[in-house]
Design a protein around this motif. Structure first.
Motif, mmCIF file in Angstrom:
data_model
loop_
_atom_site.group_PDB
_atom_site.id
_atom_site.type_symbol
_atom_site.label_atom_id
_atom_site.label_comp_id
_atom_site.label_asym_id
_atom_site.label_seq_id
_atom_site.Cartn_x
_atom_site.Cartn_y
_atom_site.Cartn_z
ATOM 1 N N VAL A 293 47.497 -4.252 50.258
ATOM 2 C CA VAL A 293 47.933 -5.138 51.340
ATOM 3 C C VAL A 293 46.756 -5.895 51.947
ATOM 4 C CG1 VAL A 293 49.052 -5.257 53.604
ATOM 5 C CG2 VAL A 293 49.939 -3.711 51.851
ATOM 6 N N LEU A 294 45.727 -5.162 52.370
ATOM 7 C CA LEU A 294 44.638 -5.802 53.116
ATOM 8 C C LEU A 294 43.610 -6.486 52.224
ATOM 9 C CD1 LEU A 294 43.950 -3.166 55.924
ATOM 10 C CD2 LEU A 294 45.556 -5.089 55.912
ATOM 11 N N THR A 295 43.398 -5.967 51.004
ATOM 12 C CA THR A 295 42.299 -6.490 50.198
ATOM 13 C C THR A 295 42.751 -7.345 49.021
ATOM 14 O OG1 THR A 295 40.939 -4.575 50.792
ATOM 15 C CG2 THR A 295 40.238 -5.847 48.886
ATOM 16 N N ALA A 296 43.605 -6.811 48.171
ATOM 17 C CA ALA A 296 43.797 -7.426 46.862
ATOM 18 C C ALA A 296 44.958 -8.405 46.756
ATOM 19 C CB ALA A 296 43.978 -6.324 45.807
ATOM 20 N N VAL A 297 46.057 -8.195 47.468
ATOM 21 C CA VAL A 297 47.261 -8.970 47.180
ATOM 22 C C VAL A 297 47.756 -9.764 48.388
ATOM 23 C CG1 VAL A 297 49.664 -8.877 46.401
ATOM 24 C CG2 VAL A 297 47.961 -7.369 45.365
ATOM 25 N N PHE A 298 48.187 -9.060 49.449
ATOM 26 C CA PHE A 298 48.907 -9.775 50.499
ATOM 27 C C PHE A 298 48.007 -10.710 51.296
ATOM 28 C CE2 PHE A 298 51.245 -10.580 54.388
ATOM 29 C CZ PHE A 298 52.509 -10.846 53.882
ATOM 30 N N GLY B 45 44.572 4.710 45.790
ATOM 31 C CA GLY B 45 44.466 3.258 45.873
ATOM 32 C C GLY B 45 44.479 2.610 44.503
ATOM 33 N N MET B 46 43.794 3.220 43.550
ATOM 34 C CA MET B 46 43.774 2.670 42.193
ATOM 35 C C MET B 46 45.137 2.780 41.526
ATOM 36 S SD MET B 46 40.059 3.599 40.572
ATOM 37 C CE MET B 46 39.975 5.301 41.162
ATOM 38 N N LEU B 47 45.865 3.885 41.791
ATOM 39 C CA LEU B 47 47.204 4.019 41.228
ATOM 40 C C LEU B 47 48.117 2.915 41.756
ATOM 41 C CD1 LEU B 47 49.461 5.536 39.715
ATOM 42 C CD2 LEU B 47 49.799 6.901 41.796
ATOM 43 N N THR B 48 48.109 2.704 43.064
ATOM 44 C CA THR B 48 48.969 1.680 43.648
ATOM 45 C C THR B 48 48.571 0.291 43.163
ATOM 46 O OG1 THR B 48 49.168 3.062 45.629
ATOM 47 C CG2 THR B 48 49.894 0.778 45.807
ATOM 48 N N ALA C 280 36.902 -6.532 53.600
ATOM 49 C CA ALA C 280 37.723 -7.716 53.844
ATOM 50 C C ALA C 280 37.275 -8.952 53.076
ATOM 51 C CB ALA C 280 37.740 -8.025 55.346
ATOM 52 N N LEU C 281 35.990 -9.041 52.740
ATOM 53 C CA LEU C 281 35.462 -10.318 52.260
ATOM 54 C C LEU C 281 34.690 -10.252 50.949
ATOM 55 C CD1 LEU C 281 34.355 -11.410 55.808
ATOM 56 C CD2 LEU C 281 36.110 -12.559 54.472
ATOM 57 N N ALA C 282 34.612 -9.093 50.308
ATOM 58 C CA ALA C 282 33.881 -9.008 49.037
ATOM 59 C C ALA C 282 34.497 -9.917 47.990
ATOM 60 C CB ALA C 282 33.846 -7.569 48.543
ATOM 61 N N ALA C 283 35.829 -9.921 47.899
ATOM 62 C CA ALA C 283 36.494 -10.770 46.910
ATOM 63 C C ALA C 283 36.281 -12.251 47.232
ATOM 64 C CB ALA C 283 37.984 -10.444 46.865
ATOM 65 N N VAL C 284 36.303 -12.585 48.520
ATOM 66 C CA VAL C 284 36.052 -13.966 48.925
ATOM 67 C C VAL C 284 34.647 -14.388 48.526
ATOM 68 C CG1 VAL C 284 35.843 -15.521 50.907
ATOM 69 C CG2 VAL C 284 37.686 -13.827 50.826
ATOM 70 N N TYR C 285 33.669 -13.513 48.753
ATOM 71 C CA TYR C 285 32.289 -13.823 48.389
ATOM 72 C C TYR C 285 32.161 -14.029 46.881
ATOM 73 C CZ TYR C 285 27.179 -13.521 48.286
ATOM 74 O OH TYR C 285 25.851 -13.789 48.096
ATOM 75 N N ALA C 286 32.786 -13.152 46.104
ATOM 76 C CA ALA C 286 32.695 -13.250 44.649
ATOM 77 C C ALA C 286 33.259 -14.577 44.149
ATOM 78 C CB ALA C 286 33.431 -12.080 44.000
ATOM 79 N N GLU C 287 34.366 -15.018 44.734
ATOM 80 C CA GLU C 287 34.996 -16.246 44.274
ATOM 81 C C GLU C 287 34.286 -17.493 44.793
ATOM 82 O OE1 GLU C 287 39.117 -16.032 45.275
ATOM 83 O OE2 GLU C 287 39.464 -14.217 44.079
ATOM 84 N N GLN C 288 33.849 -17.453 46.049
ATOM 85 C CA GLN C 288 33.250 -18.637 46.656
ATOM 86 C C GLN C 288 31.819 -18.884 46.191
ATOM 87 O OE1 GLN C 288 34.833 -20.896 48.707
ATOM 88 N NE2 GLN C 288 36.687 -19.727 48.228
ATOM 89 N N VAL C 289 31.052 -17.800 46.003
ATOM 90 C CA VAL C 289 29.632 -17.947 45.668
ATOM 91 C C VAL C 289 29.394 -17.865 44.164
ATOM 92 C CG1 VAL C 289 27.322 -16.970 46.015
ATOM 93 C CG2 VAL C 289 28.958 -17.028 47.908
ATOM 94 N N LEU C 290 30.071 -16.949 43.496
ATOM 95 C CA LEU C 290 29.805 -16.705 42.085
ATOM 96 C C LEU C 290 30.925 -17.177 41.171
ATOM 97 C CD1 LEU C 290 28.324 -13.129 42.558
ATOM 98 C CD2 LEU C 290 27.058 -15.244 42.162
ATOM 99 N N ALA C 291 31.936 -17.830 41.739
ATOM 100 C CA ALA C 291 33.029 -18.431 40.970
ATOM 101 C C ALA C 291 33.762 -17.421 40.090
ATOM 102 C CB ALA C 291 32.508 -19.594 40.118
ATOM 103 N N PHE C 292 33.966 -16.225 40.609
ATOM 104 C CA PHE C 292 34.746 -15.227 39.881
ATOM 105 C C PHE C 292 36.188 -15.713 39.740
ATOM 106 C CE2 PHE C 292 32.751 -10.787 39.761
ATOM 107 C CZ PHE C 292 31.466 -11.301 39.607
ATOM 108 N N GLN C 293 36.780 -15.417 38.592
ATOM 109 C CA GLN C 293 38.196 -15.679 38.391
ATOM 110 C C GLN C 293 39.005 -14.491 38.909
ATOM 111 O OE1 GLN C 293 39.203 -18.780 37.241
ATOM 112 N NE2 GLN C 293 36.999 -19.110 37.485
ATOM 113 N N GLN C 294 40.320 -14.677 39.003
ATOM 114 C CA GLN C 294 41.162 -13.646 39.600
ATOM 115 C C GLN C 294 41.073 -12.327 38.838
ATOM 116 O OE1 GLN C 294 45.427 -14.363 39.602
ATOM 117 N NE2 GLN C 294 45.643 -13.322 41.565
#
Length: 441
Positions: free
Chosen positions: A35-40, A162-165, A264-278
């Motif tokens: 909910v908080l990190t990966a999807v919602f 968390g990994m199972l869900t 909250a923002l690791a995924a944002v950093y990866a995508e914005q700075v290092l152009a990570f794909q989904q």
């Protein structure tokens, strides 16, 4: 089973009770992961809010409001739990609230901003209540010298949940995308998956974990918002006489603010700075969870051996290294290394902090003091991400500077940790227990 010895538990405590306690960490971790990190979070900004510029601000504001509610009400709730020996009853109610709130998120489609915001505020408030209440059971289960390892069992088990869900959710998302179904179809299903696993897993906790505390004879505090504020002031005033517990609270605000940024923002950093794909970002989240599970489990034993403060201090040093590596990373290799370090430090530092709070809290008032600990954690959840956002806003989107500035939270936490004297804190808690036991019931 040598890694789970009976000697780590208090007299009369059975291993099945600890398993039931750890299952709650397993149950609720899917909420934060999915909910908080990966999807919602991404669906709210891009789907519910339609990609509008205010979407991110609305999301972070909702999280801040939920944290503020918990900060103001949890000490009063914890005091009631102590007075009435009601931790388990309140845990059941908070779990039901979070499960229903998470399921309600499935009804948030494009444009349903108000519905989504109300559901996320309520679900996150009830999640936080449950997190504080389950932590208050720890000192009833583990001996003081094995608090770290027992806390680590629960925290590492939580990351597996968390990994199972997340794994089941991603399996369904992949299946739905292969069928050409839009996010408005598969995101609601992931919310129902998360709610279902949370509710089903928590049933194991309710079946195996007893309420060992005894109700006190003092009258229950008043109800309502004003009474909760009064209880918060009183609890803080009285907690100040426990100088080492208070020092830990201040230390926790600092380093937990840094951790909240990473969550909250690791995924944002990866995508914005290092152009990570989904797909790369999803793999990154899995890697962090695996490392966190290993770190929480293994570091608990190290904590029991070398001491609570040295163990927590080493993890904070690791966090500082992580932020430096992330700020310097120009390609995926160095950032993946930073992610592994973040995972190892995340599980171990959060588990170590919970165990240390359990050692320093007086036994007759555990839920109340853990409510104060949750106040500190929720305060950090406001300070950390807002600081990151202000840095990026004021520097025209400089995420590297923002993640580097996050390292200052861990530096501050490491310095503040030097003010915590564990033996003095344990003696103060024991004296308070003796004083409470001498009072007539």
């Amino acid at each position: 089973m040598s890694m789970f010895p009976q000697s780590a538990l208090k007299p009369g405590v059975r291993k099945r009770e600890v398993f039931g306690w750890a299952m709650y960490d397993f149950a609720n971790s899917g909420y934060t992961t999915v909910v908080l990190t990966a999807v919602f979070s991404a669906w709210f900004v891009g789907g519910v809010a339609g990609g509008e510029a205010w979407g991110t601000l609305a999301w972070t504001s909702a999280l801040a409001i939920s944290s503020l509610i918990v900060m103001l009400t949890m000490p009063g709730l914890g005091a009631y739990a102590d007075l009435r020996a009601a931790k388990k009853r309140l845990l059941v109610l908070s779990t039901l609230g979070c499960v229903l709130g998470t399921a309600a998120l499935a009804g948030a489609g494009p444009g349903d901003v108000a519905w989504a915001l109300v559901a996320i505020v309520l679900s996150n408030v009830f999640y936080s209540y449950g997190e504080a209440l389950i932590a208050a059971f720890l000192p009833e289960l583990a001996t003081e010298d094995r608090m770290g390892s027992v806390s680590g069992w629960g925290w590492s088990f939580g990351y597996l949940g968390g990994m199972l869900t997340l794994g089941l959710s991603l399996w369904y998302v992949t299946h739905a995308q292969a069928q050409g179904l839009p996010a408005s179809h598969f995101v609601p299903v992931t919310m129902l998956i998360t709610a279902g696993i949370f509710g089903a897993s928590a049933l194991v906790t309710f079946a195996l974990l007893p309420e060992r505390a005894q109700a006190l004879s003092r009258p229950a505090p008043g109800a309502g918002f004003q009474a909760s504020l009064a209880r918060l002031k009183r609890t803080w005033r009285e907690a100040r006489s426990f100088q080492d517990f208070t020092a830990l609270l201040v230390c926790s605000v600092a380093y937990q603010a840094g951790i909240s940024v990473v969550i909250a923002l690791a995924a944002v950093y990866a995508e914005q700075v290092l152009a990570f794909q989904q797909t790369e970002t999803m793999l990154l989240i899995f890697l962090v969870n695996i490392a966190a599970a290993l770190g929480a489990f293994a570091w608990g034993y190290v904590q029991d051996r070398i001491g609570h403060c040295p163990a927590l201090g080493i993890t904070l040093a690791g966090w500082i290294v992580m932020t430096v590596l992330a700020a310097l990373a120009t390609g995926p290799g160095l950032f993946w290394l930073a992610a592994v370090i973040a995972g190892l430090c995340m599980g171990s530092s959060q588990s170590a902090g919970r165990a240390l709070a359990g050692v320093l809290a007086p036994g007759q008032r555990r839920a109340e003091f853990f409510g104060l600990w949750m106040f500190a954690v929720r305060l950090s959840a406001i300070i950390g991400p807002m600081t990151y956002g202000l840095v990026t806003w004021s520097t025209g989107g400089n995420h590297r500077l923002a993640i580097a500035s996050t390292g200052l939270f861990f530096v501050g936490g490491l310095l503040l940790l030097t003010r915590v004297n564990v033996q003095r804190g344990i003696a103060a808690a024991a004296a308070a227990n003796d004083e409470a036991a001498a009072q007539p019931r």
